[in-house]
Design a protein around this motif. Structure first.
Motif, mmCIF file in Angstrom:
data_model
loop_
_atom_site.group_PDB
_atom_site.id
_atom_site.type_symbol
_atom_site.label_atom_id
_atom_site.label_comp_id
_atom_site.label_asym_id
_atom_site.label_seq_id
_atom_site.Cartn_x
_atom_site.Cartn_y
_atom_site.Cartn_z
ATOM 1 N N THR A 91 0.821 -1.206 0.000
ATOM 2 C CA THR A 91 0.000 0.000 0.000
ATOM 3 C C THR A 91 0.857 1.259 0.000
ATOM 4 O O THR A 91 2.008 1.243 0.452
ATOM 5 C CB THR A 91 -0.933 0.030 1.227
ATOM 6 N N ASN A 92 0.260 2.321 -0.508
ATOM 7 C CA ASN A 92 0.829 3.655 -0.388
ATOM 8 C C ASN A 92 -0.084 4.565 0.423
ATOM 9 O O ASN A 92 0.157 5.772 0.509
ATOM 10 C CB ASN A 92 1.047 4.275 -1.776
ATOM 11 N N GLU A 93 -1.132 3.983 1.010
ATOM 12 C CA GLU A 93 -2.112 4.766 1.765
ATOM 13 C C GLU A 93 -2.467 4.027 3.052
ATOM 14 O O GLU A 93 -3.533 3.425 3.169
ATOM 15 C CB GLU A 93 -3.378 5.025 0.938
ATOM 16 N N LEU A 94 -1.582 4.074 4.038
ATOM 17 C CA LEU A 94 -1.826 3.431 5.322
ATOM 18 C C LEU A 94 -2.486 4.427 6.262
ATOM 19 O O LEU A 94 -2.002 5.545 6.439
ATOM 20 C CB LEU A 94 -0.508 2.950 5.923
ATOM 21 N N THR A 95 -3.613 4.029 6.859
ATOM 22 C CA THR A 95 -4.346 4.920 7.748
ATOM 23 C C THR A 95 -4.508 4.295 9.132
ATOM 24 O O THR A 95 -4.443 3.086 9.302
ATOM 25 C CB THR A 95 -5.746 5.256 7.193
ATOM 26 N N MET A 129 -5.862 -0.301 11.621
ATOM 27 C CA MET A 129 -5.044 0.115 10.484
ATOM 28 C C MET A 129 -5.681 -0.371 9.179
ATOM 29 O O MET A 129 -6.256 -1.462 9.122
ATOM 30 C CB MET A 129 -3.628 -0.433 10.611
ATOM 31 N N ASP A 130 -5.528 0.439 8.132
ATOM 32 C CA ASP A 130 -6.241 0.195 6.886
ATOM 33 C C ASP A 130 -5.311 0.532 5.720
ATOM 34 O O ASP A 130 -4.757 1.632 5.662
ATOM 35 C CB ASP A 130 -7.482 1.095 6.849
ATOM 36 N N ALA A 131 -5.123 -0.432 4.806
ATOM 37 C CA ALA A 131 -4.408 -0.168 3.552
ATOM 38 C C ALA A 131 -5.446 0.346 2.552
ATOM 39 O O ALA A 131 -6.028 -0.411 1.779
ATOM 40 C CB ALA A 131 -3.722 -1.427 3.050
ATOM 41 N N LEU A 132 -5.666 1.639 2.576
ATOM 42 C CA LEU A 132 -6.864 2.239 1.992
ATOM 43 C C LEU A 132 -6.981 2.030 0.487
ATOM 44 O O LEU A 132 -8.082 2.032 -0.058
ATOM 45 C CB LEU A 132 -6.882 3.742 2.320
ATOM 46 N N ASP A 133 -5.870 1.830 -0.191
ATOM 47 C CA ASP A 133 -5.895 1.723 -1.654
ATOM 48 C C ASP A 133 -6.013 0.282 -2.145
ATOM 49 O O ASP A 133 -5.818 0.020 -3.336
ATOM 50 C CB ASP A 133 -4.654 2.380 -2.255
#
Length: 253
Positions: A91-95, A129-133
């Protein structure tokens, strides 16, 4: 009362935590403020509620659910208070998302809301935690270290009116109160119990307030629920995933 699990030279130990000391059946064990804590329970699954705060629904342009909307994180998602969160290579979008969570104390199913308090061991904190993409929920949510949990279980807390806040790299990112939940904890646990059989140690988290957001390696995430505690973890480079244990050890009580 706070119930903690910690790592020792002789293996994991659990017991009552007070003023930096775990009181186990076989003695006293000192633990640092950020070192040595293990996830405070050993769940067969983490049942996580989404879309449970109106402000989050509005922010993310979600539809408002008619009943609790849930997904599952696996045990491999768990890390404890103070443990690193390796940034996933996928991922490039970790939240982050700061959530209150209940820990189930005994096998149960088909609960009424009035029965829920009898089967809850206490409350702790989850960073969802969420790998949003990554598209669908399972690829987004079910990866190693996607479920920091802790620092302990607080047994003496009323979950329906708790102030919370999340700080990332020293900046306040979330601030809310659990009274703003669309579905309260007892309602959620009863709802899930009609669908799954809970096992001792299973976790039910109740969703995130508004402003879950992006993190980068080097960011420290601190999630506080008043009367419960503060969960603190730092995001690190993906290579740190290799330091995560391949197996969980049996805890001595």
């Amino acid at each position: 009362m706070k119930l903690a699990r910690i790592a020792t030279d002789d293996g994991p130990v659990s017991g009552r935590y007070e003023d930096g000391v775990v009181h186990a059946d076989d003695g006293l064990y000192e633990v640092g403020a950020d070192d040595g804590f293990l996830p405070p329970c050993e769940p067969s699954a983490l049942y996580c509620i989404g879309r449970n705060f109106a402000a989050t629904i509005d922010q993310m342009s979600y539809e408002r659910p008619d009943e609790p909307d849930f997904f599952i994180k696996p045990p491999a998602s768990l890390v404890g208070h103070g443990d690193p969160i390796p940034y996933p290579t996928v991922t490039n979008e970790l939240t982050y998302a700061g959530e209150l969570a209940a820990v189930i104390d005994e096998p149960c199913r088909n609960l009424s809301e009035a029965e829920v308090s009898e089967v809850v061991r206490g409350y702790t904190i989850l960073n969802d935690m969420d790998a949003l993409d990554q598209g669908e929920r399972t690829p987004r949510k079910a990866f190693d270290a996607s479920g920091p949990l802790g620092p302990w279980i607080e047994t003496a807390v009323e979950p329906t009116d708790i102030d919370m806040y999340t700080d990332v790299a020293g900046e306040r990112r979330q601030e809310a109160n659990t009274e703003l939940m669309l579905f309260d904890p007892d309602e959620i646990i009863a709802h899930l119990s009609r669908r799954v059989t809970f096992r001792p140690g299973d976790v039910v988290s109740f969703g995130s307030p508004a402003n879950p957001g992006l993190v980068e390696p080097g960011d420290t995430v601190e999630i506080t629920y008043e009367g419960v505690g503060t969960l603190r973890n730092t995001v690190v480079d993906a290579s740190e995933r290799e330091t995560l244990p391949l197996e969980r050890e049996t805890v001595r009580t």
